[in-house]
Motif scaffolding. Structure first.
Motif, mmCIF file in Angstrom:
data_model
loop_
_atom_site.group_PDB
_atom_site.id
_atom_site.type_symbol
_atom_site.label_atom_id
_atom_site.label_comp_id
_atom_site.label_asym_id
_atom_site.label_seq_id
_atom_site.Cartn_x
_atom_site.Cartn_y
_atom_site.Cartn_z
ATOM 1 N N PHE A 1 45.059 41.149 35.834
ATOM 2 C CA PHE A 1 45.006 42.469 36.467
ATOM 3 C C PHE A 1 44.023 43.384 35.738
ATOM 4 C CE2 PHE A 1 46.536 46.862 36.421
ATOM 5 C CZ PHE A 1 46.414 47.165 37.766
ATOM 6 N N LEU A 2 44.124 43.441 34.414
ATOM 7 C CA LEU A 2 43.245 44.319 33.647
ATOM 8 C C LEU A 2 41.792 43.869 33.736
ATOM 9 C CD1 LEU A 2 45.462 44.999 30.531
ATOM 10 C CD2 LEU A 2 44.956 46.554 32.426
ATOM 11 N N ARG A 3 41.567 42.569 33.780
ATOM 12 C CA ARG A 3 40.206 42.062 33.928
ATOM 13 C C ARG A 3 39.594 42.502 35.254
ATOM 14 N NH1 ARG A 3 39.195 35.971 34.934
ATOM 15 N NH2 ARG A 3 38.247 36.681 36.825
ATOM 16 N N ASN A 4 40.391 42.454 36.314
ATOM 17 C CA ASN A 4 39.902 42.886 37.620
ATOM 18 C C ASN A 4 39.643 44.386 37.655
ATOM 19 O OD1 ASN A 4 39.917 40.327 38.727
ATOM 20 N ND2 ASN A 4 42.000 40.506 39.494
ATOM 21 N N VAL A 5 40.483 45.158 36.999
ATOM 22 C CA VAL A 5 40.273 46.602 36.924
ATOM 23 C C VAL A 5 38.975 46.895 36.185
ATOM 24 C CG1 VAL A 5 41.136 48.739 35.901
ATOM 25 C CG2 VAL A 5 42.695 47.228 37.121
ATOM 26 N N ASP A 6 38.769 46.220 35.051
ATOM 27 C CA ASP A 6 37.541 46.410 34.280
ATOM 28 C C ASP A 6 36.316 46.091 35.122
ATOM 29 O OD1 ASP A 6 38.889 47.210 32.041
ATOM 30 O OD2 ASP A 6 38.701 45.299 30.986
ATOM 31 N N ARG A 7 36.361 44.994 35.858
ATOM 32 C CA ARG A 7 35.210 44.612 36.680
ATOM 33 C C ARG A 7 34.886 45.686 37.704
ATOM 34 N NH1 ARG A 7 36.280 38.657 38.811
ATOM 35 N NH2 ARG A 7 34.559 37.683 37.725
#
Length: 63
Positions: free
Chosen positions: A12-18
Motif C-alpha cells: 500500500f505504501l509503495r503504491n502511495v509513494d509511486r
C-alpha cells in the motif's frame, strides 16, 4: 498473519509513494537525496525537514 499484514502495508505504501512521486517529482528527487546522504554517512536532518515541509505544503494546498 503478521507477515501478510506487513506485506500488505508495504504494498500500500509503495503504491502511495509511486502516485505522489509521479505527481510531484521534486519529492522523489529529495527522497533520493536523503537516501544518498544516508549511504555516504552524511547528515540528513535538514533534507528530511525540507521534505516534510514540502509535503505539508502540498497537503494544505489540496485541502
Amino acid at each position: 498473519m503478521n507477515l501478510l499484514r506487513s506485506f500488505r502495508t508495504w504494498l500500500f505504501l509503495r503504491n502511495v509513494d509511486r502516485r505522489v512521486y509521479r505527481k510531484h517529482p521534486q519529492l522523489r528527487e529529495r527522497a533520493e537525496a536523503i537516501a544518498a546522504a544516508r549511504q555516504n554517512h552524511r547528515k540528513t536532518k535538514q533534507l528530511q525537514e525540507d521534505q516534510q515541509n514540502d509535503m505539508l505544503r502540498l497537503l494544505r494546498e489540496n485541502m
